[in-house]
Design a protein around this motif. Sequence first.
Motif, PDB file in Angstrom:
ATOM      1  N   MET A   1      45.310  70.319  35.521  1.00 54.72           N
ATOM      2  CA  MET A   1      44.584  70.338  34.264  1.00 54.72           C
ATOM      3  C   MET A   1      45.528  70.028  33.088  1.00 54.72           C
ATOM      4  O   MET A   1      46.709  70.386  33.146  1.00 54.72           O
ATOM      5  CB  MET A   1      43.936  71.713  34.053  1.00 54.72           C
ATOM      6  CG  MET A   1      42.770  71.992  34.990  1.00 54.72           C
ATOM      7  SD  MET A   1      41.376  70.892  34.667  1.00 54.72           S
ATOM      8  CE  MET A   1      40.317  71.330  36.043  1.00 54.72           C
ATOM      9  N   PHE A   5      44.174  72.160  27.870  1.00 54.14           N
ATOM     10  CA  PHE A   5      43.177  73.006  28.525  1.00 54.14           C
ATOM     11  C   PHE A   5      43.776  74.371  28.879  1.00 54.14           C
ATOM     12  O   PHE A   5      43.092  75.388  28.818  1.00 54.14           O
ATOM     13  CB  PHE A   5      42.649  72.320  29.789  1.00 54.14           C
ATOM     14  CG  PHE A   5      41.640  73.141  30.555  1.00 54.14           C
ATOM     15  CD1 PHE A   5      40.335  73.242  30.121  1.00 54.14           C
ATOM     16  CD2 PHE A   5      42.010  73.822  31.708  1.00 54.14           C
ATOM     17  CE1 PHE A   5      39.406  73.999  30.821  1.00 54.14           C
ATOM     18  CE2 PHE A   5      41.093  74.586  32.415  1.00 54.14           C
ATOM     19  CZ  PHE A   5      39.786  74.664  31.973  1.00 54.14           C
ATOM     20  N   ARG A   6      45.067  74.388  29.234  1.00 51.56           N
ATOM     21  CA  ARG A   6      45.712  75.658  29.575  1.00 51.56           C
ATOM     22  C   ARG A   6      45.807  76.573  28.357  1.00 51.56           C
ATOM     23  O   ARG A   6      45.674  77.788  28.479  1.00 51.56           O
ATOM     24  CB  ARG A   6      47.087  75.390  30.187  1.00 51.56           C
ATOM     25  CG  ARG A   6      47.025  74.723  31.559  1.00 51.56           C
ATOM     26  CD  ARG A   6      48.337  74.857  32.307  1.00 51.56           C
ATOM     27  NE  ARG A   6      49.401  74.075  31.697  1.00 51.56           N
ATOM     28  CZ  ARG A   6      49.681  72.823  32.030  1.00 51.56           C
ATOM     29  NH1 ARG A   6      48.960  72.202  32.947  1.00 51.56           N
ATOM     30  NH2 ARG A   6      50.677  72.186  31.452  1.00 51.56           N
ATOM     31  N   TYR A   9      42.403  77.917  27.986  1.00 56.21           N
ATOM     32  CA  TYR A   9      42.195  78.840  29.103  1.00 56.21           C
ATOM     33  C   TYR A   9      42.799  80.215  28.801  1.00 56.21           C
ATOM     34  O   TYR A   9      42.146  81.249  28.949  1.00 56.21           O
ATOM     35  CB  TYR A   9      42.862  78.214  30.337  1.00 56.21           C
ATOM     36  CG  TYR A   9      42.585  78.864  31.671  1.00 56.21           C
ATOM     37  CD1 TYR A   9      41.546  78.431  32.461  1.00 56.21           C
ATOM     38  CD2 TYR A   9      43.409  79.870  32.165  1.00 56.21           C
ATOM     39  CE1 TYR A   9      41.311  78.994  33.713  1.00 56.21           C
ATOM     40  CE2 TYR A   9      43.182  80.438  33.409  1.00 56.21           C
ATOM     41  CZ  TYR A   9      42.133  79.997  34.170  1.00 56.21           C
ATOM     42  OH  TYR A   9      41.894  80.548  35.394  1.00 56.21           O
ATOM     43  N   VAL A 120      35.153  72.296  26.255  1.00 51.70           N
ATOM     44  CA  VAL A 120      35.541  72.002  27.641  1.00 51.70           C
ATOM     45  C   VAL A 120      35.298  70.535  27.969  1.00 51.70           C
ATOM     46  O   VAL A 120      36.138  69.871  28.597  1.00 51.70           O
ATOM     47  CB  VAL A 120      34.765  72.901  28.628  1.00 51.70           C
ATOM     48  CG1 VAL A 120      35.053  72.496  30.064  1.00 51.70           C
ATOM     49  CG2 VAL A 120      35.129  74.352  28.417  1.00 51.70           C
ATOM     50  N   VAL A 124      38.464  68.038  29.284  1.00 52.18           N
ATOM     51  CA  VAL A 124      38.541  67.764  30.731  1.00 52.18           C
ATOM     52  C   VAL A 124      37.720  66.523  31.063  1.00 52.18           C
ATOM     53  O   VAL A 124      36.629  66.324  30.518  1.00 52.18           O
ATOM     54  CB  VAL A 124      38.008  68.977  31.530  1.00 52.18           C
ATOM     55  CG1 VAL A 124      38.070  68.705  33.021  1.00 52.18           C
ATOM     56  CG2 VAL A 124      38.801  70.220  31.193  1.00 52.18           C
ATOM     57  N   ARG A 128      36.248  66.272  36.731  1.00 51.35           N
ATOM     58  CA  ARG A 128      36.949  67.534  36.965  1.00 51.35           C
ATOM     59  C   ARG A 128      36.202  68.722  36.359  1.00 51.35           C
ATOM     60  O   ARG A 128      36.698  69.846  36.387  1.00 51.35           O
ATOM     61  CB  ARG A 128      38.356  67.470  36.378  1.00 51.35           C
ATOM     62  CG  ARG A 128      39.191  66.307  36.897  1.00 51.35           C
ATOM     63  CD  ARG A 128      40.668  66.583  36.844  1.00 51.35           C
ATOM     64  NE  ARG A 128      41.040  67.618  37.806  1.00 51.35           N
ATOM     65  CZ  ARG A 128      42.283  68.118  37.905  1.00 51.35           C
ATOM     66  NH1 ARG A 128      43.228  67.683  37.105  1.00 51.35           N
ATOM     67  NH2 ARG A 128      42.561  69.047  38.790  1.00 51.35           N
ATOM     68  N   ALA A 132      37.011  72.749  36.563  1.00 44.67           N
ATOM     69  CA  ALA A 132      37.326  73.413  35.294  1.00 44.67           C
ATOM     70  C   ALA A 132      36.399  74.591  35.055  1.00 44.67           C
ATOM     71  O   ALA A 132      36.833  75.678  34.638  1.00 44.67           O
ATOM     72  CB  ALA A 132      37.223  72.415  34.140  1.00 44.67           C
ATOM     73  N   ASN A 133      35.106  74.412  35.313  1.00 42.99           N
ATOM     74  CA  ASN A 133      34.155  75.508  35.123  1.00 42.99           C
ATOM     75  C   ASN A 133      34.408  76.638  36.112  1.00 42.99           C
ATOM     76  O   ASN A 133      34.212  77.813  35.786  1.00 42.99           O
ATOM     77  CB  ASN A 133      32.720  74.990  35.263  1.00 42.99           C
ATOM     78  CG  ASN A 133      32.276  74.194  34.049  1.00 42.99           C
ATOM     79  OD1 ASN A 133      32.603  74.547  32.921  1.00 42.99           O
ATOM     80  ND2 ASN A 133      31.552  73.120  34.272  1.00 42.99           N
ATOM     81  N   TYR A 135      37.394  77.438  37.297  1.00 45.78           N
ATOM     82  CA  TYR A 135      38.565  78.130  36.760  1.00 45.78           C
ATOM     83  C   TYR A 135      38.177  79.046  35.603  1.00 45.78           C
ATOM     84  O   TYR A 135      38.636  80.188  35.506  1.00 45.78           O
ATOM     85  CB  TYR A 135      39.600  77.109  36.274  1.00 45.78           C
ATOM     86  CG  TYR A 135      40.388  76.434  37.370  1.00 45.78           C
ATOM     87  CD1 TYR A 135      40.593  77.056  38.601  1.00 45.78           C
ATOM     88  CD2 TYR A 135      40.936  75.170  37.183  1.00 45.78           C
ATOM     89  CE1 TYR A 135      41.310  76.434  39.607  1.00 45.78           C
ATOM     90  CE2 TYR A 135      41.663  74.545  38.185  1.00 45.78           C
ATOM     91  CZ  TYR A 135      41.841  75.180  39.396  1.00 45.78           C
ATOM     92  OH  TYR A 135      42.561  74.570  40.391  1.00 45.78           O
TER      93      TYR A 135
END
Length: 400
Positions: A1, A5-6, A9, A120, A124, A128, A132-133, A135
């Motif tokens: 990812m 995004f991290r 997250y 999101v 992403v 993916r 992603a969802n 995660y």
Amino acid sequence: MPKVFRYFYLSDLLAVVGASISYIAIYWTSAERLTAFQLALLIGAVFLTRFVVATFSGPWIDRVDPVRLLKGTVAVRTGLLVLTAIGLQLFSGSIVLLIALLIAQTVLQTIGGNTAFKVVVRLVEADRLPVANAYLSTLDRIGTLSGLLIGGVLIASFSIETILLMEAVLHGAAWLLLLSIKPAAPGGEGKQNRYIDALTEGLTYLKQDRQLMQILGFAVIANWMITPANTLLAPFAKDVVAGGAKTFSVLELALVIGGILMSLLYARFAKQVVLGRLFRLSVLLQGLFIITLSWTDTVSLAFIALFLLGAALSLFGIPFSTLLQQTTPDLLLGRVRSAMVAVSTLCSAVCYVLSGYMTTFLSIEHVFLFFGGSGLVGAVFLMLLTSCHAASNISQDKAG
């Protein structure tokens, strides 16, 4: 990812942990001061607020940069938590202040949740999104698990004011992480068509898309079935399995742990499953596990039933998000998502009041049985109806 995004997250994780810590404290404090019916009325009012906000905030969300809006909601929530903690000190733990905080937090959470849903998609790539969802679902449940574990301990040792300040610190850290996110150029925000036209456009798109309407139908049934697990779990812990605040925390944890394990499994096998079938299966499983819960009278059996229910909820939530993101154009995503949330939360608000009222003449176990059984019948009927319609379309295509 991607790295961005991290950041998103981790920010979401901190916010979820903080919200879960205060959730246990606020909900249990309210459960101690209110009857089951009054508690259900309170939760119904919260969901009615969510319905109103979800209904009318969609056009605004679609015309504002989603990252900036998300940052704003987190910052305002941080300030509200601090002010409420101070107010509770000044007014001796007023229940009115706690209710006001619940309403305000609901407004911000609804706006922030729909906004994060758009973020999101920006962060992403489309192929993916299922992973992603998954995660994010895992993160949400891990954060909830951590928060509930901490909250269950803190409520026995600290005041509600201290717990709210702890959540404020975590939300502040979440806001700092969001500052590092630099979103791509806006994809059409700022289009200044009339508000009512923008609202109507989203609702019209939803009504005309058969797949979205089917998703909405199953979402309403799912919300109906899990009603007593949301409104009556504290009374269930207190009156049915003869427990206290720690028992309530343990039962909440069962839901979360089941959801975490299922989210991890889903992330592992996301590319090998058919979203639509999995989505429908999860609705049936929710009804079955709610019915199972209605037959339990011990903490251990209730824990197992709620663990399985948590897994089914995860199995529902991840395909729901992915199907909606993949089906809806980006410029309409805020409005369509808001319309979905509005309908399902209106149903929830009505159901929560109904479930509380039913406890005045039925046992809590029978209320669980009623919602689980009737929802299961409704889900089977909708599946048969959609199957017949699909078969009819195939016949028409062949005839043409």
